[in-house]
Structure formats: structure tokens, C-alpha cells
Design a protein around this motif. Structure first.
Motif, PDB file in Angstrom:
ATOM      1  N   TRP A 112       0.829  -1.202   0.000  1.00  0.00           N
ATOM      2  CA  TRP A 112       0.000   0.000   0.000  1.00  0.00           C
ATOM      3  C   TRP A 112       0.864   1.252   0.000  1.00  0.00           C
ATOM      4  CZ3 TRP A 112      -5.062  -0.651  -0.762  1.00  0.00           C
ATOM      5  CH2 TRP A 112      -5.614  -1.891  -0.454  1.00  0.00           C
TER       6      TRP A 112
ATOM      7  N   LYS B 241       0.575   5.899  -0.387  1.00  0.00           N
ATOM      8  CA  LYS B 241      -0.199   7.130  -0.519  1.00  0.00           C
ATOM      9  C   LYS B 241       0.491   8.018  -1.538  1.00  0.00           C
ATOM     10  CE  LYS B 241      -0.093   7.680   4.113  1.00  0.00           C
ATOM     11  NZ  LYS B 241      -0.262   8.335   5.387  1.00  0.00           N
TER      12      LYS B 241
ATOM     13  N   GLU C  96      -5.229   5.125   0.240  1.00  0.00           N
ATOM     14  CA  GLU C  96      -4.055   4.324  -0.097  1.00  0.00           C
ATOM     15  C   GLU C  96      -4.405   3.404  -1.255  1.00  0.00           C
ATOM     16  OE1 GLU C  96      -1.558   3.879   3.974  1.00  0.00           O
ATOM     17  OE2 GLU C  96      -3.298   2.568   3.789  1.00  0.00           O
TER      18      GLU C  96
ATOM     19  N   ALA D 152      -2.931   0.059  -3.814  1.00  0.00           N
ATOM     20  CA  ALA D 152      -1.988  -1.054  -3.999  1.00  0.00           C
ATOM     21  C   ALA D 152      -2.236  -1.653  -5.378  1.00  0.00           C
ATOM     22  CB  ALA D 152      -2.170  -2.116  -2.923  1.00  0.00           C
TER      23      ALA D 152
ATOM     24  N   ARG E 120      -8.029   1.772  -0.255  1.00  0.00           N
ATOM     25  CA  ARG E 120      -8.513   1.749   1.135  1.00  0.00           C
ATOM     26  C   ARG E 120      -8.307   3.101   1.801  1.00  0.00           C
ATOM     27  NH1 ARG E 120      -3.959  -1.846   4.398  1.00  0.00           N
ATOM     28  NH2 ARG E 120      -2.345  -0.237   4.368  1.00  0.00           N
TER      29      ARG E 120
ATOM     30  N   SER F 156      -6.725   5.274   4.658  1.00  0.00           N
ATOM     31  CA  SER F 156      -5.517   5.166   5.495  1.00  0.00           C
ATOM     32  C   SER F 156      -5.831   5.230   6.986  1.00  0.00           C
ATOM     33  CB  SER F 156      -4.512   6.256   5.124  1.00  0.00           C
ATOM     34  OG  SER F 156      -5.025   7.537   5.429  1.00  0.00           O
TER      35      SER F 156
ATOM     36  N   PRO G 244      -6.705   0.984   8.067  1.00  0.00           N
ATOM     37  CA  PRO G 244      -6.050   0.015   7.179  1.00  0.00           C
ATOM     38  C   PRO G 244      -6.537  -1.418   7.349  1.00  0.00           C
ATOM     39  CG  PRO G 244      -4.514   0.810   8.835  1.00  0.00           C
ATOM     40  CD  PRO G 244      -5.763   1.629   8.969  1.00  0.00           C
TER      41      PRO G 244
ATOM     42  N   ALA H 113     -11.659  -2.729   1.914  1.00  0.00           N
ATOM     43  CA  ALA H 113     -10.963  -2.133   0.770  1.00  0.00           C
ATOM     44  C   ALA H 113     -11.755  -2.430  -0.490  1.00  0.00           C
ATOM     45  CB  ALA H 113      -9.553  -2.708   0.657  1.00  0.00           C
TER      46      ALA H 113
END
Length: 63
Positions: A10, A12, A24, A26, A36, A38, A41, A45
Motif C-alpha cells: 500500500w 499514498k 491508499e 496497492a 482503502r 488510510s 487500514p 478495501a
């Protein structure tokens, strides 16, 4: 569809300024993109396919 995000890398945006109120992202091994909050976490997601992610980015760039 269930996707294992336990090994996701992940990150930012570099423009986030280090604040915890960020989104965030990925890039997953199958080409999908995880998204997702931040602040949470371990929470839920979103997982979208690369076409949807590219479309989202294009829309944001136009705004």
C-alpha cells in the motif's frame, strides 16, 4: 470475489503531506487495484480492475 490483500504494498500519493486522512492504493499481482482508507487500514478495501482504475484517474484529471 475475495482478494487476499495481506501482502499488498500500500502507498499514498507523495502529495498527501503525511496526513492520515488519505486514500491508499496497492497495485495487485493480477493487475487489479486495491483502494482503502488510510485511517482504517484493517477495514474494508475496494478492488477494481485496471480499466476502471484508469477511467477513474482520467475523470479526476479532467476535474
Amino acid at each position: 470475489m475475495t482478494v487476499d490483500l495481506s501482502n499488498a504494498d500500500w502507498f499514498k500519493s507523495s502529495r498527501s503531506g503525511g496526513d492520515k486522512n488519505c486514500v491508499e492504493v496497492a497495485f495487485l499481482t493480477d493487475g487489479a487495484v486495491g483502494i482503502r482508507d488510510s485511517k482504517n487500514p484493517a477495514g474494508p478495501a475496494l478492488v477494481v480492475d485496471p480499466v476502471a482504475w484508469d477511467s477513474f484517474l482520467a475523470s479526476v484529471a479532467r476535474a
